[in-house]
Design an enzyme around this catalytic site. Sequence first.
Site, mmCIF file in Angstrom:
data_model
loop_
_atom_site.group_PDB
_atom_site.id
_atom_site.type_symbol
_atom_site.label_atom_id
_atom_site.label_comp_id
_atom_site.label_asym_id
_atom_site.label_seq_id
_atom_site.Cartn_x
_atom_site.Cartn_y
_atom_site.Cartn_z
ATOM 1 N N LYS A 166 60.051 24.537 13.813
ATOM 2 C CA LYS A 166 59.209 24.199 14.595
ATOM 3 C C LYS A 166 58.808 24.888 15.865
ATOM 4 C CE LYS A 166 61.491 19.766 13.800
ATOM 5 N NZ LYS A 166 62.099 18.583 14.389
ATOM 6 N N GLY A 167 59.505 26.060 16.077
ATOM 7 C CA GLY A 167 59.596 26.827 17.462
ATOM 8 C C GLY A 167 58.471 27.456 17.809
ATOM 9 N N ASP A 182 58.875 32.169 17.043
ATOM 10 C CA ASP A 182 59.021 32.095 18.490
ATOM 11 C C ASP A 182 59.864 33.260 19.083
ATOM 12 O OD1 ASP A 182 61.258 31.106 16.754
ATOM 13 O OD2 ASP A 182 61.537 29.225 17.980
ATOM 14 N N ASP A 207 66.078 37.235 16.949
ATOM 15 C CA ASP A 207 67.614 37.030 17.606
ATOM 16 C C ASP A 207 68.292 38.012 16.784
ATOM 17 O OD1 ASP A 207 69.244 35.891 19.491
ATOM 18 O OD2 ASP A 207 70.460 34.752 17.661
ATOM 19 N N VAL A 210 66.957 30.772 25.538
ATOM 20 C CA VAL A 210 65.873 30.335 26.093
ATOM 21 C C VAL A 210 65.330 28.885 25.421
ATOM 22 C CG1 VAL A 210 65.174 32.483 27.255
ATOM 23 C CG2 VAL A 210 64.431 31.757 24.996
#
Length: 188
Positions: A47-48, A104, A107, A157
């Site tokens: 969803k990010g 989004d 990482d 974040v």
Amino acid sequence: MYCMEQDVEQILFDKNELNEICDRLAAQITETYRDSGRELVFIVVLKGSMFFASDLLSRIPLACEIEFMKVSSYGSATETSGNLQIHLDLKRDVRDADVVVLEDIVDSGRTLSKLTALLSDRGANSVRCCTLLDKPERRQVAFDADYVGAEIPDAFVIGYGLDYAETYRNLPYVGILKPTVYTTSDES
Ligand code: IMP
């Protein structure tokens, strides 16, 4: 009523800065595909990336299709394939299309390295990735996004689509979450 703002340590990118990032990325993507005769398919990773994708795609004047996927990934640092869980899959074939995945944040790099491999296996002509944020210090598998909004340090974040435990997505900026929020809830 509980206010999310109290959990934000620092605002990293406000709405103006996010708009500037979207302007720049949209121009780069438009330049890449302007003269391509192929079908262009954007895959919004839920969803990010929902707010990011909406702002970015509304700045791209090219004819395209927009699809959604929801995936998660796990595994050891050395595994770059397998262990990709698909919770929502594409509704169309991407064979011969030019595909741009909108994410989004990168990482460890696991999710996008596996997802791009999957889309290539499905016969896409090209697969590129555009991420709003990149945390290069956290990388565990080799992966470079083709379009990067901004590199950030190793901090957790939230906001503008990014969540912690499914909350904070609707903050209108990207901010660093106070570590006390997750250390407290991890201990409970
Ligand atoms: P990767 O496979 O480790 O690159 O994971 C990428 C996913 O982890 C992102 O799509 C996010 O859902 C999540 N993630 C990683 N870092 C953060 C963060 O700082 N805030 C929110 N979500 C994050």
